[in-house]
Write an enzyme that holds these catalytic residues in place. Structure first.
Site, PDB file in Angstrom:
ATOM      1  N   CYS A  55       0.809  -1.225   0.063  1.00 53.97           N
ATOM      2  CA  CYS A  55      -0.047  -0.151  -0.087  1.00 53.97           C
ATOM      3  C   CYS A  55       0.944   1.251  -0.071  1.00 53.97           C
ATOM      4  O   CYS A  55       1.772   1.367   0.633  1.00 53.97           O
ATOM      5  CB  CYS A  55      -0.935   0.002   1.074  1.00 53.97           C
ATOM      6  SG  CYS A  55      -2.049   1.555   1.048  1.00 53.97           S
ATOM      7  N   CYS A  59       0.529   4.813   6.868  1.00 52.87           N
ATOM      8  CA  CYS A  59      -0.090   4.590   7.996  1.00 52.87           C
ATOM      9  C   CYS A  59       0.958   4.071   9.297  1.00 52.87           C
ATOM     10  O   CYS A  59       1.342   2.877   8.920  1.00 52.87           O
ATOM     11  CB  CYS A  59      -1.266   3.948   8.136  1.00 52.87           C
ATOM     12  SG  CYS A  59      -2.494   4.388   6.728  1.00 52.87           S
ATOM     13  N   CYS A  62       0.529   0.097  10.271  1.00 55.18           N
ATOM     14  CA  CYS A  62       0.098  -0.941   9.255  1.00 55.18           C
ATOM     15  C   CYS A  62       1.395  -1.668   8.719  1.00 55.18           C
ATOM     16  O   CYS A  62       2.364  -1.007   8.289  1.00 55.18           O
ATOM     17  CB  CYS A  62      -0.696  -0.228   7.987  1.00 55.18           C
ATOM     18  SG  CYS A  62      -1.376  -1.360   7.059  1.00 55.18           S
ATOM     19  N   CYS A  99     -16.570  -9.222   5.246  1.00 53.08           N
ATOM     20  CA  CYS A  99     -16.135  -7.926   5.105  1.00 53.08           C
ATOM     21  C   CYS A  99     -14.602  -8.225   4.185  1.00 53.08           C
ATOM     22  O   CYS A  99     -14.095  -9.204   4.602  1.00 53.08           O
ATOM     23  CB  CYS A  99     -15.431  -7.363   6.325  1.00 53.08           C
ATOM     24  SG  CYS A  99     -16.910  -6.884   7.508  1.00 53.08           S
ATOM     25  N   CYS A 130     -19.538  -6.067   3.230  1.00 51.23           N
ATOM     26  CA  CYS A 130     -18.762  -4.735   3.688  1.00 51.23           C
ATOM     27  C   CYS A 130     -17.280  -4.869   2.859  1.00 51.23           C
ATOM     28  O   CYS A 130     -16.858  -5.889   2.644  1.00 51.23           O
ATOM     29  CB  CYS A 130     -18.439  -4.745   5.037  1.00 51.23           C
ATOM     30  SG  CYS A 130     -17.551  -3.304   5.828  1.00 51.23           S
ATOM     31  N   CYS A 190     -19.219   2.113   7.938  1.00 49.26           N
ATOM     32  CA  CYS A 190     -18.615   1.385   9.129  1.00 49.26           C
ATOM     33  C   CYS A 190     -17.280   2.251   9.318  1.00 49.26           C
ATOM     34  O   CYS A 190     -16.446   2.134   8.341  1.00 49.26           O
ATOM     35  CB  CYS A 190     -18.205   0.155   8.613  1.00 49.26           C
ATOM     36  SG  CYS A 190     -17.080  -0.855   9.654  1.00 49.26           S
ATOM     37  N   ARG A 262     -18.009  -2.511  17.461  1.00 47.30           N
ATOM     38  CA  ARG A 262     -17.373  -3.602  17.266  1.00 47.30           C
ATOM     39  C   ARG A 262     -16.114  -3.541  17.984  1.00 47.30           C
ATOM     40  O   ARG A 262     -15.411  -2.764  17.871  1.00 47.30           O
ATOM     41  CB  ARG A 262     -17.456  -4.021  15.766  1.00 47.30           C
ATOM     42  CG  ARG A 262     -16.333  -5.426  15.502  1.00 47.30           C
ATOM     43  CD  ARG A 262     -16.014  -5.528  13.983  1.00 47.30           C
ATOM     44  NE  ARG A 262     -17.479  -5.627  13.176  1.00 47.30           N
ATOM     45  CZ  ARG A 262     -17.656  -4.989  12.183  1.00 47.30           C
ATOM     46  NH1 ARG A 262     -16.866  -4.281  11.747  1.00 47.30           N
ATOM     47  NH2 ARG A 262     -18.867  -5.337  11.406  1.00 47.30           N
TER      48      ARG A 262
END
Length: 330
Positions: A55, A59, A62, A99, A130, A190, A262
């Site tokens: 990616c 972040c 991550c 998801c 999702c 979400c 969640r």
């Protein structure tokens, strides 16, 4: 429409609730929870990484960021049939929402046919769908909605104040723009965050204020406990105090009473007692299965033992539909 849409929360109001004596806070959260949900039912969702690693975002938490040396190799988007086979197994294990997550800044036009085929296939099994694919344009949001996508996950991660300490390759406004595109397309949102990234209590509170004060609050609010990963900037982050984590769950329940809250990443590091307090504070959704994208998650038999200890039952899809209908009527 979410019945809390008209409520505009202030920092003072939210802070006062967060700072309540612990017993009072939990009592208030559980009371709110019982007004809208069966307190002994927990939704089980399952998450599959459909494209892992590489990616371009940075972040700080991550393992999938190309900016960090975590030893994770980038993969291509996996085949539609493999996704559907995994979804069937998830349904058989009791999950009602499936998801699918891809480590992208944003999906490319060439990816959309496969993504829509995945959505249509999972929907045909009778499960809620999702996806989390990074940023979306209005056109992409409409295309995913057209394929039958129920929820789109796009976390705000933390407060706007603390955000630049965690991510520099996109802005907080970018996050909110994608949420607006998702809502405008008619999908459910979400969105939540990660605790234990060096933030202060005010950042946790401000993150929840941002979510609760959206034109319509998210229908699903994942609260994650940071799993420090070697090779990421947050590998040595100080763990959040479990009771502060529970306080945040309780505040989310009170501020967004009709949303699913969640209990997400980090459950492998939580004791049964901490998880029990989270359920008491209003958490009513978990991720099932032994992995969450690239990190560990309690296996199904571990969750089954915990559910038996606490007298909890997995929520059936029909119950979710009844709750959604009740909320819309309000």
């Amino acid at each position: 429409m979410n019945s809390t849409a008209a409520k505009a929360w202030t920092r003072d109001e939210a802070q006062a609730i967060y700072d309540l004596p612990f017993n009072d806070l939990i009592f208030k959260a559980q009371s709110v929870h019982r007004e809208h949900f069966d307190p002994n039912r927990v939704q089980k969702s399952q998450l599959l990484s459909i494209k892992t690693g590489g990616c371009p975002e940075d972040c700080g938490y991550c393992s999938q960021s190309a900016h960090h040396n975590t030893g994770l190799s980038a993969s291509k988007l996996i085949e539609v049939e493999r996704v559907l086979a995994e979804a069937r197994r998830a349904k058989e294990a009791g999950s009602t929402r499936y998801c699918m997550g891809a480590a992208w800044r944003n999906p490319k036009p060439r990816d959309m046919p496969a993504l829509t085929a995945m959505i249509e296939g999972v929907k045909a099994m009778g499960m809620e769908t999702c996806m989390t694919l990074g940023m979306l344009t209005p056109e992409q949001a409409l295309e995913l909605k057209g394929a039958g996508l129920d929820y789109y996950n796009h976390n705000v991660d933390t407060s706007e104040r603390h955000y630049s300490e965690i991510i520099t390759t996109r802005t907080y406004a970018d996050r909110l723009d994608t949420l607006a595109n998702v809502r405008d397309a008619g999908m459910k949102i979400c969105s939540g965050g990660i605790l234990g990234m060096g933030e202060e209590a005010q950042d946790r509170i401000d993150m929840l204020i941002t979510l609760a004060n959206l034109p319509e609050p998210p229908e699903s609010v994942p609260i994650n406990m940071l799993i420090p990963i070697e090779g990421t900037p947050l590998a040595e982050a100080e763990p959040i105090d479990p009771l502060d984590f529970v306080r945040t769950i309780a505040l989310a329940r009170i501020m967004m009473p009709t949303s699913y809250v969640r209990l997400s990443a980090g459950r492998t590091e939580m004791s049964d007692e901490t998880q029990a307090l989270c359920f008491l504070a209003g958490a009513n959704s978990i991720f099932a299965g032994d992995t969450l994208l690239t990190t560990d998650n309690p296996e199904d038999d571990v969750d089954a033992v915990l559910f038996r200890k606490l007298g909890l039952q997995p929520e059936e899809l029909e119950a979710q539909e009844e709750i959604a209908t009740h909320v819309a009527a309000e």
